[in-house]
Every structure is written in C-alpha cells, then in structure tokens.
Write a protein that holds these residues in place. Structure first.
Motif, PDB file in Angstrom:
ATOM      1  N   GLY A  38     -13.638  38.639 -31.866  1.00  0.00           N
ATOM      2  CA  GLY A  38     -13.562  37.362 -31.149  1.00  0.00           C
ATOM      3  C   GLY A  38     -13.801  37.522 -29.668  1.00  0.00           C
ATOM      4  N   LEU A  39     -13.245  38.573 -29.067  1.00  0.00           N
ATOM      5  CA  LEU A  39     -13.446  38.810 -27.646  1.00  0.00           C
ATOM      6  C   LEU A  39     -14.901  39.171 -27.350  1.00  0.00           C
ATOM      7  CD1 LEU A  39     -12.173  38.768 -24.912  1.00  0.00           C
ATOM      8  CD2 LEU A  39     -11.387  41.106 -25.276  1.00  0.00           C
ATOM      9  N   ALA A  40     -15.559  39.858 -28.267  1.00  0.00           N
ATOM     10  CA  ALA A  40     -16.980  40.162 -28.089  1.00  0.00           C
ATOM     11  C   ALA A  40     -17.793  38.872 -28.043  1.00  0.00           C
ATOM     12  CB  ALA A  40     -17.474  41.075 -29.219  1.00  0.00           C
ATOM     13  N   LEU A  41     -17.445  37.903 -28.897  1.00  0.00           N
ATOM     14  CA  LEU A  41     -18.141  36.612 -28.880  1.00  0.00           C
ATOM     15  C   LEU A  41     -17.879  35.861 -27.577  1.00  0.00           C
ATOM     16  CD1 LEU A  41     -17.456  35.489 -32.544  1.00  0.00           C
ATOM     17  CD2 LEU A  41     -19.665  36.127 -31.560  1.00  0.00           C
ATOM     18  N   VAL A  42     -16.623  35.903 -27.119  1.00  0.00           N
ATOM     19  CA  VAL A  42     -16.289  35.247 -25.853  1.00  0.00           C
ATOM     20  C   VAL A  42     -17.101  35.858 -24.713  1.00  0.00           C
ATOM     21  CG1 VAL A  42     -14.442  34.943 -24.138  1.00  0.00           C
ATOM     22  CG2 VAL A  42     -14.000  34.480 -26.548  1.00  0.00           C
ATOM     23  N   ARG A  43     -17.134  37.177 -24.636  1.00  0.00           N
ATOM     24  CA  ARG A  43     -17.891  37.852 -23.571  1.00  0.00           C
ATOM     25  C   ARG A  43     -19.366  37.484 -23.615  1.00  0.00           C
ATOM     26  NH1 ARG A  43     -16.987  44.127 -23.338  1.00  0.00           N
ATOM     27  NH2 ARG A  43     -18.935  43.877 -22.233  1.00  0.00           N
ATOM     28  N   ALA A  44     -19.921  37.367 -24.819  1.00  0.00           N
ATOM     29  CA  ALA A  44     -21.346  37.075 -24.960  1.00  0.00           C
ATOM     30  C   ALA A  44     -21.681  35.641 -24.565  1.00  0.00           C
ATOM     31  CB  ALA A  44     -21.788  37.333 -26.399  1.00  0.00           C
ATOM     32  N   CYS A  45     -20.761  34.708 -24.773  1.00  0.00           N
ATOM     33  CA  CYS A  45     -21.052  33.287 -24.559  1.00  0.00           C
ATOM     34  C   CYS A  45     -20.494  32.713 -23.259  1.00  0.00           C
ATOM     35  CB  CYS A  45     -20.505  32.463 -25.721  1.00  0.00           C
ATOM     36  SG  CYS A  45     -21.225  32.884 -27.306  1.00  0.00           S
ATOM     37  N   ALA A  46     -19.415  33.274 -22.752  1.00  0.00           N
ATOM     38  CA  ALA A  46     -18.741  32.691 -21.590  1.00  0.00           C
ATOM     39  C   ALA A  46     -19.396  33.121 -20.278  1.00  0.00           C
ATOM     40  CB  ALA A  46     -17.272  33.104 -21.583  1.00  0.00           C
ATOM     41  N   ASP A  47     -19.277  32.256 -19.290  1.00  0.00           N
ATOM     42  CA  ASP A  47     -19.744  32.600 -17.956  1.00  0.00           C
ATOM     43  C   ASP A  47     -18.710  33.459 -17.235  1.00  0.00           C
ATOM     44  OD1 ASP A  47     -22.242  31.052 -17.900  1.00  0.00           O
ATOM     45  OD2 ASP A  47     -20.877  29.357 -18.144  1.00  0.00           O
ATOM     46  N   LEU A  48     -17.450  33.288 -17.602  1.00  0.00           N
ATOM     47  CA  LEU A  48     -16.355  34.014 -16.979  1.00  0.00           C
ATOM     48  C   LEU A  48     -15.210  34.074 -17.967  1.00  0.00           C
ATOM     49  CD1 LEU A  48     -15.387  35.142 -14.182  1.00  0.00           C
ATOM     50  CD2 LEU A  48     -14.507  32.866 -13.717  1.00  0.00           C
ATOM     51  N   TRP A  49     -14.465  35.178 -17.990  1.00  0.00           N
ATOM     52  CA  TRP A  49     -13.293  35.259 -18.850  1.00  0.00           C
ATOM     53  C   TRP A  49     -12.270  36.165 -18.189  1.00  0.00           C
ATOM     54  CZ3 TRP A  49     -11.060  39.501 -21.282  1.00  0.00           C
ATOM     55  CH2 TRP A  49     -11.786  40.675 -21.243  1.00  0.00           C
ATOM     56  N   GLY A  50     -11.024  36.035 -18.626  1.00  0.00           N
ATOM     57  CA  GLY A  50      -9.968  36.865 -18.077  1.00  0.00           C
ATOM     58  C   GLY A  50      -8.706  36.712 -18.909  1.00  0.00           C
ATOM     59  N   TRP A  51      -7.629  37.317 -18.417  1.00  0.00           N
ATOM     60  CA  TRP A  51      -6.353  37.225 -19.130  1.00  0.00           C
ATOM     61  C   TRP A  51      -5.225  37.337 -18.128  1.00  0.00           C
ATOM     62  CZ3 TRP A  51      -2.408  40.861 -19.686  1.00  0.00           C
ATOM     63  CH2 TRP A  51      -2.650  42.087 -19.090  1.00  0.00           C
ATOM     64  N   GLN A  52      -4.054  36.904 -18.551  1.00  0.00           N
ATOM     65  CA  GLN A  52      -2.873  37.021 -17.705  1.00  0.00           C
ATOM     66  C   GLN A  52      -1.625  37.024 -18.583  1.00  0.00           C
ATOM     67  OE1 GLN A  52      -4.081  33.416 -15.760  1.00  0.00           O
ATOM     68  NE2 GLN A  52      -2.096  32.502 -16.189  1.00  0.00           N
ATOM     69  N   PRO A  53      -0.584  37.757 -18.135  1.00  0.00           N
ATOM     70  CA  PRO A  53       0.678  37.702 -18.877  1.00  0.00           C
ATOM     71  C   PRO A  53       1.403  36.406 -18.552  1.00  0.00           C
ATOM     72  CG  PRO A  53       0.871  39.169 -17.001  1.00  0.00           C
ATOM     73  CD  PRO A  53      -0.565  38.704 -17.052  1.00  0.00           C
ATOM     74  N   PRO A  54       2.278  35.929 -19.436  1.00  0.00           N
ATOM     75  CA  PRO A  54       3.081  34.751 -19.113  1.00  0.00           C
ATOM     76  C   PRO A  54       3.932  35.042 -17.875  1.00  0.00           C
ATOM     77  CG  PRO A  54       3.328  35.323 -21.423  1.00  0.00           C
ATOM     78  CD  PRO A  54       2.561  36.424 -20.773  1.00  0.00           C
ATOM     79  N   ALA A  55       4.135  34.053 -17.048  1.00  0.00           N
ATOM     80  CA  ALA A  55       4.794  34.272 -15.764  1.00  0.00           C
ATOM     81  C   ALA A  55       6.258  33.866 -15.723  1.00  0.00           C
ATOM     82  CB  ALA A  55       4.027  33.521 -14.679  1.00  0.00           C
ATOM     83  N   ARG A  56       6.813  33.305 -16.807  1.00  0.00           N
ATOM     84  CA  ARG A  56       8.185  32.815 -16.695  1.00  0.00           C
ATOM     85  C   ARG A  56       9.010  33.099 -17.943  1.00  0.00           C
ATOM     86  NH1 ARG A  56       7.492  26.679 -18.355  1.00  0.00           N
ATOM     87  NH2 ARG A  56       5.392  26.904 -19.069  1.00  0.00           N
ATOM     88  N   TRP A  65      -8.394  33.578 -21.487  1.00  0.00           N
ATOM     89  CA  TRP A  65      -9.160  32.362 -21.227  1.00  0.00           C
ATOM     90  C   TRP A  65     -10.632  32.697 -20.989  1.00  0.00           C
ATOM     91  CZ3 TRP A  65     -11.626  32.687 -16.627  1.00  0.00           C
ATOM     92  CH2 TRP A  65     -11.096  33.546 -15.685  1.00  0.00           C
ATOM     93  N   SER A  66     -11.474  31.685 -21.147  1.00  0.00           N
ATOM     94  CA  SER A  66     -12.893  31.803 -20.822  1.00  0.00           C
ATOM     95  C   SER A  66     -13.364  30.485 -20.224  1.00  0.00           C
ATOM     96  CB  SER A  66     -13.711  32.153 -22.070  1.00  0.00           C
ATOM     97  OG  SER A  66     -13.601  31.105 -23.019  1.00  0.00           O
ATOM     98  N   GLU A  67     -14.404  30.569 -19.432  1.00  0.00           N
ATOM     99  CA  GLU A  67     -14.998  29.376 -18.837  1.00  0.00           C
ATOM    100  C   GLU A  67     -16.462  29.270 -19.194  1.00  0.00           C
ATOM    101  OE1 GLU A  67     -14.378  29.137 -14.629  1.00  0.00           O
ATOM    102  OE2 GLU A  67     -12.231  28.747 -14.864  1.00  0.00           O
ATOM    103  N   LEU A  68     -16.862  28.063 -19.505  1.00  0.00           N
ATOM    104  CA  LEU A  68     -18.262  27.739 -19.787  1.00  0.00           C
ATOM    105  C   LEU A  68     -18.686  26.699 -18.774  1.00  0.00           C
ATOM    106  CD1 LEU A  68     -17.774  27.227 -23.614  1.00  0.00           C
ATOM    107  CD2 LEU A  68     -18.649  29.275 -22.504  1.00  0.00           C
TER     108      LEU A  68
END
Length: 71
Positions: A38-56, A65-68
């Motif tokens: 799934g992450l390989a598909l996201v990397r191939a299709c998204a313009d930008l992607w990243g991750w973050q741990p929950p903050a609270r 997340w990914s951005e298109l």
C-alpha cells in the motif's frame, strides 16, 4: 480527507503500529509480498507523503498521510 487552499487533497490513515513506515524496495513491489504494498502505491501516486506519531494522550501508533495536487 481534507482539501487545502493550495488545491491539494490530503488522505490519511492511522494504524496501531508505532514503527515508522518502511517503503518497500523496487523488487518487493514486483512480487506477491503484501507488506508495504500500500505504501508503494502511495509513493507512486502521491505528490507528497509523510507520517507522524499521535501527539496526545499517550496514544500509540502512527498517522500516515499523502497529498494529491489538482491538475
């Protein structure tokens, strides 16, 4: 999902595993292996992607997340 004022659509997902996401290598994408596909598909299709741990609240896991952008 959310749309920003820049015309990008952000799509995200949470999972309980606190480890950073590991994109698979090119060879893994060509096999029947499921981990990371799934992450390989996201990397191939998204313009930008990243991750973050929950903050609270000491929650475990991560938010990936990914951005298109609009064409």
């Amino acid at each position: 999902m959310s749309a920003s004022t820049t015309g990008a659509l952000r799509i995200g997902a949470w999972d309980a595993n606190p480890e950073p996401p590991e994109p698979p290598g090119a060879l893994t994408c060509l096999t029947d292996a499921e981990p990371g596909r799934g992450l390989a598909l996201v990397r191939a299709c998204a313009d930008l992607w990243g991750w973050q741990p929950p903050a609270r609240d000491g929650n475990r896991g991560k938010y990936v997340w990914s951005e298109l952008t609009a064409a």
